[in-house]
Design a protein around this motif. Sequence first.
Motif: not given
Length: 65
Positions: A30-47, A50-57
């Motif tokens: 996660c670009a903000v929290s540093g949390e590891a996000i399994p690919l099968d649970r990745l739902r939020y990102w910025s096109v 080009q950054k992933p996020f751990a949650s909608a919040e």
Amino acid sequence: MLMSNTQRAARLHYMANGFRVLSPGDHVICAVSGEAIPLDRLRYWSVAEQKPFASAEIAVRALGA
């Protein structure tokens, strides 16, 4: 010899309706929290960024929406 993707961060290209794997792995960070996000649970990102996020919040806060 086959290599396992376990405990290895993937490199992705984020698109509007999904992502493309550039380097194999089992998670992204996660670009903000540093949390590891399994690919099968990745739902939020910025096109655009080009950054992933751990949650909608986290995504909403990071993108200022």
